[in-house]
Scaffold this active site. Structure first.
Site, PDB file in Angstrom:
ATOM      1  N   LYS A 255       0.806  -1.218   0.000  1.00  0.00           N
ATOM      2  CA  LYS A 255       0.000   0.000   0.000  1.00  0.00           C
ATOM      3  C   LYS A 255       0.844   1.275   0.000  1.00  0.00           C
ATOM      4  O   LYS A 255       0.436   2.305  -0.535  1.00  0.00           O
ATOM      5  CB  LYS A 255      -0.959  -0.016   1.186  1.00  0.00           C
ATOM      6  CG  LYS A 255      -2.056  -1.079   1.066  1.00  0.00           C
ATOM      7  CD  LYS A 255      -3.018  -1.016   2.222  1.00  0.00           C
ATOM      8  CE  LYS A 255      -4.179  -1.993   2.040  1.00  0.00           C
ATOM      9  NZ  LYS A 255      -3.731  -3.382   2.011  1.00  0.00           N
TER      10      LYS A 255
ATOM     11  N   GLU B  61      -2.839   7.391   7.232  1.00  0.00           N
ATOM     12  CA  GLU B  61      -3.382   8.394   6.337  1.00  0.00           C
ATOM     13  C   GLU B  61      -4.588   9.066   6.987  1.00  0.00           C
ATOM     14  O   GLU B  61      -5.157   8.564   7.956  1.00  0.00           O
ATOM     15  CB  GLU B  61      -3.786   7.779   4.997  1.00  0.00           C
ATOM     16  CG  GLU B  61      -4.876   6.741   5.096  1.00  0.00           C
ATOM     17  CD  GLU B  61      -5.100   6.021   3.780  1.00  0.00           C
ATOM     18  OE1 GLU B  61      -4.210   6.088   2.910  1.00  0.00           O
ATOM     19  OE2 GLU B  61      -6.155   5.383   3.629  1.00  0.00           O
TER      20      GLU B  61
ATOM     21  N   GLU C  53      -9.420   0.684  -5.649  1.00  0.00           N
ATOM     22  CA  GLU C  53     -10.392   1.129  -4.656  1.00  0.00           C
ATOM     23  C   GLU C  53     -10.214   2.623  -4.370  1.00  0.00           C
ATOM     24  O   GLU C  53      -9.092   3.102  -4.204  1.00  0.00           O
ATOM     25  CB  GLU C  53     -10.238   0.312  -3.376  1.00  0.00           C
ATOM     26  CG  GLU C  53     -10.418  -1.181  -3.602  1.00  0.00           C
ATOM     27  CD  GLU C  53     -10.615  -1.957  -2.319  1.00  0.00           C
ATOM     28  OE1 GLU C  53     -10.579  -1.342  -1.243  1.00  0.00           O
ATOM     29  OE2 GLU C  53     -10.819  -3.179  -2.403  1.00  0.00           O
TER      30      GLU C  53
ATOM     31  N   GLU D 171      -6.325   1.895  -2.511  1.00  0.00           N
ATOM     32  CA  GLU D 171      -5.389   0.806  -2.739  1.00  0.00           C
ATOM     33  C   GLU D 171      -5.769   0.105  -4.028  1.00  0.00           C
ATOM     34  O   GLU D 171      -6.853   0.316  -4.573  1.00  0.00           O
ATOM     35  CB  GLU D 171      -5.414  -0.197  -1.590  1.00  0.00           C
ATOM     36  CG  GLU D 171      -6.766  -0.874  -1.390  1.00  0.00           C
ATOM     37  CD  GLU D 171      -6.758  -1.844  -0.223  1.00  0.00           C
ATOM     38  OE1 GLU D 171      -5.698  -2.408   0.072  1.00  0.00           O
ATOM     39  OE2 GLU D 171      -7.828  -2.039   0.380  1.00  0.00           O
TER      40      GLU D 171
ATOM     41  N   ASN E 179      -6.062  -3.828  -5.427  1.00  0.00           N
ATOM     42  CA  ASN E 179      -5.998  -5.255  -5.127  1.00  0.00           C
ATOM     43  C   ASN E 179      -5.649  -5.999  -6.404  1.00  0.00           C
ATOM     44  O   ASN E 179      -6.419  -5.990  -7.369  1.00  0.00           O
ATOM     45  CB  ASN E 179      -7.340  -5.745  -4.574  1.00  0.00           C
ATOM     46  CG  ASN E 179      -7.570  -5.221  -3.171  1.00  0.00           C
ATOM     47  OD1 ASN E 179      -6.829  -5.541  -2.253  1.00  0.00           O
ATOM     48  ND2 ASN E 179      -8.593  -4.398  -3.005  1.00  0.00           N
TER      49      ASN E 179
ATOM     50  N   PHE F 235     -21.819 -10.112  16.913  1.00  0.00           N
ATOM     51  CA  PHE F 235     -21.217 -10.721  15.725  1.00  0.00           C
ATOM     52  C   PHE F 235     -20.079 -11.690  16.062  1.00  0.00           C
ATOM     53  O   PHE F 235     -19.116 -11.814  15.317  1.00  0.00           O
ATOM     54  CB  PHE F 235     -20.707  -9.646  14.767  1.00  0.00           C
ATOM     55  CG  PHE F 235     -21.804  -8.760  14.242  1.00  0.00           C
ATOM     56  CD1 PHE F 235     -22.506  -9.112  13.104  1.00  0.00           C
ATOM     57  CD2 PHE F 235     -22.147  -7.585  14.903  1.00  0.00           C
ATOM     58  CE1 PHE F 235     -23.534  -8.314  12.629  1.00  0.00           C
ATOM     59  CE2 PHE F 235     -23.174  -6.780  14.432  1.00  0.00           C
ATOM     60  CZ  PHE F 235     -23.876  -7.145  13.294  1.00  0.00           C
TER      61      PHE F 235
END
Length: 660
Positions: free
Chosen positions: A116, A200, A275, A288, A290, A348
């Protein structure tokens, strides 16, 4: 064309690749660990090779074993899927050295875009919009604080080699920055073997929108529209759709052209995803790239009509892309829901176990990409995804309604799952309106998810269905009784449905085409072909179709519909009077224990016997499904004893710490 390819992955993506290869007439080789010996991808492939123990670090991540499997089976190419070795340039080079094709990009793109930090620098040079931040490696927690103070909070700490939401933390102050740096580096090291982190600026009210690119070895690069991936939890995508309800044609073209420009800068080939993070004014910034197939690729396939896996295989075989940019047309709308083995009603927490019942939905414009089957197991060693449920419609609303119906009809028993949560999202007014940001779930469910969060289109439906089911049981019992005594026993028409302590009086009478149910002065005509024991009940209520999932435990019925989970008890009026007088059973006091909320590995115990702890203080860290979960004290106390130690495999509700 290749005659045989090996899929260096597992689960639903391995099954997905096998389907395209089979359609192309290519034989497939699956690899599997101990835990996956009976997995669906092993059953589907033409051949299967065992590559090691259950932990991925000892099987799916051991490239030497995968290369040996290629040699042993004569596989000419490897499709890596996503995750594992899909973005590992060393693996790519090792395959090339053995004369085995890698169905993915070349090492230049993997090294440039897979990292990245490097990718952000290259994107800026290529003229792609980038987010302000610090792209050099962060040395330690104090260095992270220093950098973050310079950028200005909030900031995002991200693993350089990360993906799938792992190794990512948002920090709003110095304390969160220090803690986030430690968690991000630990997760990055555990998941990717690379603990580098960069920082960032965190953009508030953002949308996560990505561009699908496809490139060949002849210099052709195209983009196939965008995907909206803003519905996320803990940086993990939950719902994806194509196209985005927010992006206009001009923005789509600009984003696509920048994505193509970046791909050309690194001589990209195969499928890849660029993205972007997009603000409320449609300003977009590179996030980024992928260098692999994405989990959410099916929505792009449905709106473009292209098989991305087939295109990847053809490009790896040296073929030119069969279409140009002008040929790419977006038609209709597609939705994808990620179905996970996790309990949304327990924050979750991941769930493992055997799938006692598994019936995925079927129908026109409904697609299920899965790697499981009824009787199979969901393992603690891998990602908890059960399947991807994808629906298509001519419009966004049509795709949403079809998804709502498909989720209602998705039957999974044996493990907890998130279908109630997914359907709650699908019926949420804000989602239907398309007012999405990556903060959607946090904003709409700030105190977590429970049954009260789910809007009901008509609460009477569940009451009516519960009463109708009970009447069917009573009618059957009467017929059986009549056979024994020579005459039928009359069944009551008056009943009371008890839900959540509230009593609802109903009248249920048999009709020619079903049952007539009267509730709250309204009449409901219910018809169904449901039979006792079936998990799915397809019905029409006053002429409108409705699907319910039905579970029975003793006298209780559990109904699932549109994200709602309802426990109902149907009684005679007299029994209901007596039931209201029954005292409620008190739950045992577990406040003196720290229990493991999930099955997993105890990574760390942060306290010792006799230690005083304050509310909010870290007590232990449990790793499950490749994610670290910090367990904190809910109140002040003193540790009486520690019942488990680092390295232990924990069961759900296993005692870790006892307090005085």
């Amino acid at each position: 064309m290749f005659e045989k390819i090996l899929i260096a992955n597992r689960g639903e993506i391995a099954c997905r690749v096998i389907k395209s290869a089979r359609k192309m007439g290519i034989k497939t080789v699956a690899v599997y660990s101990d835990a996956d010996r009976e997995a669906l991808h092993v059953r589907m492939a033409d051949e299967a090779v065992h590559i090691g123990p259950s932990p991925s670090s000892e099987s799916y991540l051991v490239m030497e074993r995968i290369i040996q499997a290629c040699k042993d089976t004569g596989a000419q190419a490897v499709h890596p899927g996503y995750g594992f070795l899909s973005e590992n340039s060393v693996f790519c080079e090792a395959l090339e050295a053995q004369g085995i094709a890698f169905i993915g990009p070349a090492t230049l793109a993997i090294n440039s875009m897979g990292d990245k930090i490097t990718s952000k620098n290259l994107a800026e040079k290529a003229g792609v919009n980038v987010i302000p931040g610090y792209t050099d490696v962060v040395r330690d927690a104090e260095h992270a604080v220093e950098i973050s103070n310079g950028i200005g909070y909030p900031v995002m700490l991200k693993a350089s080699a990360g993906g799938g939401g792992k190794g990512m933390r948002v920090a709003w102050n110095e304390a969160e920055c220090r803690d986030g740096f430690e968690r991000a580096t630990n997760e990055a090291r555990s998941s990717f073997g690379d603990d580098r982190v960069f920082i960032e600026k965190f953009i508030e009210e953002p949308r996560h929108i990505e561009i699908q690119v496809m490139a060949d070895t002849h210099g052709n690069v195209i983009y196939l529209g965008e995907r909206e991936c803003s519905i996320q939890r803990r940086h993990q995508k939950v719902i994806e759709e194509a196209p985005s309800p927010f992006i206009d044609e001009a923005t789509r073209k600009e984003m696509g052209e920048q994505a193509v420009k970046l791909a050309k800068a690194v001589q990209y080939r195969s499928a890849g995803t660029v993205e972007f993070i997009v603000d409320a004014k449609r300003n977009f910034y590179f996030l980024e790239m992928n260098t692999r197939l994405q989990v959410e690729h099916p929505v792009t396939e449905l709106v473009t009509g292209q098989d991305l896996v087939e295109l990847m295989i053809r490009v790896a075989n040296g073929e030119a892309l069969p279409l140009k940019q002008a040929d790419v047309k977006l038609t209709g709308w597609a939705m994808e829901s990620r179905v996970y083995a996790e309990d949304p009603f327990r924050n979750f927490l991941p769930s493992i176990g055997r799938l006692v019942k598994y019936e995925p939905p079927e129908g026109e414009n409904v697609r299920v990409d899965t790697g499981v089957y009824e009787g199979g197991e969901v393992s603690m060693f891998y990602d908890p995804m059960i399947a991807k449920l994808i629906t298509y419609g001519a419009t966004r609303n049509e795709a949403i309604v079809r998804m709502q119906d498909a989720l209602d009809a998705y039957c999974i028993q044996g493990v907890r799952h998130n279908i109630s949560f997914l359907n709650a999202l699908m019926v949420h007014p804000r989602f239907i309106e398309g007012r999405l940001t990556t903060n959607f779930i946090a904003e709409e469910y700030p105190d977590g998810f429970d049954a009260s969060c789910v809007p009901q289109d008509d609460p009477a439906k569940s009451i009516v269905i519960a009463a109708m089911i009970h009447r069917q049981y009573m009618d059957r019992a009467a017929r059986m009784s009549g056979q024994l005594q020579g005459h039928e026993r009359r069944v009551n028409d008056e009943w009371v449905v008890v839900i959540g302590g509230e009593q609802h009086a109903v009248t249920v009478v048999a009709a020619d085409d079903g049952y007539q149910v009267t509730y709250a002065d309204n009449s409901y005509q219910v018809s169904t072909e449901w039979a006792f024991g079936q998990p799915l009940l397809h019905s029409t209520i006053n002429g409108k179709s409705a699907t319910f999932q039905v579970e029975r435990s003793g006298l209780w019925l559990r109904l699932f519909h549109r994200g709602n989970q309802i426990d109902a008890l149907v009684l005679t009026p007299r029994a209901a009077e007596l039931h209201a007088l029954m005292p409620e059973k008190e739950a045992p006091d577990l406040s003196k224990f720290l229990l493991s909320p999930m099955p997993g590995l105890l990574v760390k115990v942060s306290v010792v016997e006799g230690q005083e702890v304050k509310a909010g203080e870290e007590l232990a860290v449990v790793e499950a499904m490749k994610m670290e979960n910090v367990l904190r004290a809910s109140q002040d106390g003193v540790v009486a004893s520690v019942k488990a130690e680092a390295g232990d495999s924990l069961k759900v509700d296993q005692v870790i710490i006892e307090f005085e």
